[in-house]
Design an enzyme around this catalytic site. Structure first.
Site, short mmCIF file in Angstrom:
data_model
loop_
_atom_site.label_atom_id
_atom_site.label_comp_id
_atom_site.label_asym_id
_atom_site.label_seq_id
_atom_site.Cartn_x
_atom_site.Cartn_y
_atom_site.Cartn_z
N ASP A 127 0.86 -1.18 0.00
CA ASP A 127 0.00 0.00 0.00
C ASP A 127 0.89 1.23 0.00
OD1 ASP A 127 -2.37 -1.46 0.08
OD2 ASP A 127 -2.42 -1.50 2.26
N ASP A 147 -7.23 -1.62 -4.27
CA ASP A 147 -8.27 -1.24 -3.30
C ASP A 147 -9.24 -0.23 -3.92
OD1 ASP A 147 -6.93 -2.81 -1.47
OD2 ASP A 147 -5.83 -1.13 -0.58
#
Length: 201
Positions: free
Chosen positions: A146, A160
């Site tokens: 991330d 995401d």
């Protein structure tokens, strides 16, 4: 050249024979849109994660918009937005199930909008699953990369975002009454009502 038994000319026969091909071609369009959407999002997710790892490793947050947006590398063992940390194996199996459901559902697709929804879900699920399979500490237990940090929001990635956008679009299509096959809820009733009047009114 033989003539149609119903009295139609050769042009009418050839025209009716061409229509099933046109329908088959039209029915493939949503599936192609699904595959293209998923492929683009998967490629974008893989490339951006590779850049993030190579450019952000060992660095602090990189400010893009002060007080709003940073780039900060993290390794996430959970689901989207760092939810359910430590359940990596279970989440990997869930991702595999989602992929299987999307592939199965694609056979019923007649809507390009729903193709975009399923393509986003498939691309997002595959993007994070690739990390869980190929990244440390091991297959199905790998941590997801991330790197996008909106302040007051968990750090996330392209996969995401694709999953969330797909979910939002699914809600919009459902509220508009558009089904997977491209029909609108109530179309059948309207069609039946329209044929009850005189002369097909």
């Amino acid at each position: 050249m033989s003539e149609d038994p119903a009295g139609r000319g050769p042009a009418a026969v050839s025209g009716s024979a061409a229509r099933p091909d046109a329908r088959r071609s039209g029915s493939r369009r949503p599936v192609v849109a699904l595959a293209v959407t998923a492929a683009i999002l998967l490629a974008l997710d893989i490339v951006t994660k590779h850049i993030a790892v190579s450019e952000l490793s060992g660095r602090g947050p990189v400010r893009i918009v002060p007080g709003i947006l940073d780039l900060e590398l993290t390794r996430n063992s959970g689901a989207a937005f760092s939810v359910a940390g430590g359940a990596t194996v279970i989440l990997s199996l869930v991702a595999l199930a989602v992929i299987a459901v999307v592939v199965f559902t694609a056979r019923r697709l007649g809507s390009v909008g729903w193709a975009a929804v399923l393509g986003a879900l498939l691309g997002g699920a595959l993007g994070n699953l690739v990390d869980r399979i190929f990244r440390a500490p091991g297959p199905l237990r790998g941590h997801v990369v991330d790197f996008v940090h909106l302040h007051h929001w968990p750090i996330f990635n392209v996969a995401d975002s694709a999953i969330v956008c797909g979910g939002v679009l699914a809600v919009v299509l459902s509220l508009r009454g558009i089904g997977l096959d491209g029909s609108r809820f109530g179309d059948d009733t309207t069609g039946r009502t329209g044929t009850t009047g005189p002369a097909g009114e």
